[in-house]
Design a protein around this motif. Structure first.
Motif, PDB file in Angstrom:
ATOM      1  N   GLU A   1       8.771  20.453   1.503  1.00  0.00           N
ATOM      2  CA  GLU A   1       9.718  19.428   1.056  1.00  0.00           C
ATOM      3  C   GLU A   1       9.429  18.993  -0.309  1.00  0.00           C
ATOM      4  O   GLU A   1      10.125  18.553  -1.123  1.00  0.00           O
ATOM      5  CB  GLU A   1       9.647  18.299   1.740  1.00  0.00           C
ATOM      6  N   GLN A   2       8.080  19.642  -0.776  1.00  0.00           N
ATOM      7  CA  GLN A   2       7.675  19.324  -2.048  1.00  0.00           C
ATOM      8  C   GLN A   2       7.609  20.572  -2.809  1.00  0.00           C
ATOM      9  O   GLN A   2       6.962  20.486  -3.930  1.00  0.00           O
ATOM     10  CB  GLN A   2       6.246  18.758  -1.848  1.00  0.00           C
ATOM     11  N   GLN A   3       8.377  21.605  -2.203  1.00  0.00           N
ATOM     12  CA  GLN A   3       8.525  22.820  -2.938  1.00  0.00           C
ATOM     13  C   GLN A   3       7.143  23.367  -3.400  1.00  0.00           C
ATOM     14  O   GLN A   3       6.891  24.117  -4.452  1.00  0.00           O
ATOM     15  CB  GLN A   3       9.567  22.780  -3.992  1.00  0.00           C
ATOM     16  N   LEU A   4       6.320  23.176  -2.547  1.00  0.00           N
ATOM     17  CA  LEU A   4       4.968  23.890  -2.958  1.00  0.00           C
ATOM     18  C   LEU A   4       4.699  25.333  -2.228  1.00  0.00           C
ATOM     19  O   LEU A   4       5.138  25.320  -0.708  1.00  0.00           O
ATOM     20  CB  LEU A   4       3.876  22.871  -2.376  1.00  0.00           C
ATOM     21  N   THR A   5       4.386  26.338  -2.751  1.00  0.00           N
ATOM     22  CA  THR A   5       3.860  27.430  -1.952  1.00  0.00           C
ATOM     23  C   THR A   5       2.401  27.263  -1.469  1.00  0.00           C
ATOM     24  O   THR A   5       1.741  26.125  -1.772  1.00  0.00           O
ATOM     25  CB  THR A   5       3.610  28.600  -2.967  1.00  0.00           C
ATOM     26  N   MET A   6       1.906  27.661  -0.404  1.00  0.00           N
ATOM     27  CA  MET A   6       0.706  27.700   0.117  1.00  0.00           C
ATOM     28  C   MET A   6      -0.310  27.548  -1.190  1.00  0.00           C
ATOM     29  O   MET A   6      -1.462  27.170  -1.061  1.00  0.00           O
ATOM     30  CB  MET A   6       0.447  28.765   1.082  1.00  0.00           C
TER      31      MET A   6
END
Length: 84
Positions: free
Chosen positions: A15-20
């Motif tokens: 949802e926060q458009q973060l990759t790992m």
């Protein structure tokens, strides 16, 4: 086996458009931890769960209650409101 914690962690991250990689780097910087992507992957895939201390930090990181993270509620109460 139910993977509530992992599913919620993955949902919050995406949802926060973060990759790992982005999440791990930011989390480690904010909390002085040494997470790595394989740990996060194991959590998200239901192989393991984070411990209580790390779970609390993850709830703070994503600004949700620990109750939400572990599936006791579906309400994403911001963690800052719980401290008031």
């Amino acid at each position: 086996m139910d993977n509530i914690v992992g599913n919620r962690l993955k949902k919050l991250r995406t949802e926060q458009q973060l990759t790992m990689e982005m999440m791990v780097e930011d989390f480690n910087m904010k909390f002085g931890e040494s997470l790595n992507t394989s740990q996060v992957s194991r959590w998200e895939n239901g192989k393991t769960d984070p411990g209580l201390s790390t779970g609390a930090k993850l709830a703070m990181y994503y600004n949700v209650s620990l109750d939400y993270l572990i599936g006791l509620t579906d309400v994403k109460t911001p963690s800052r409101l719980l401290a008031l």
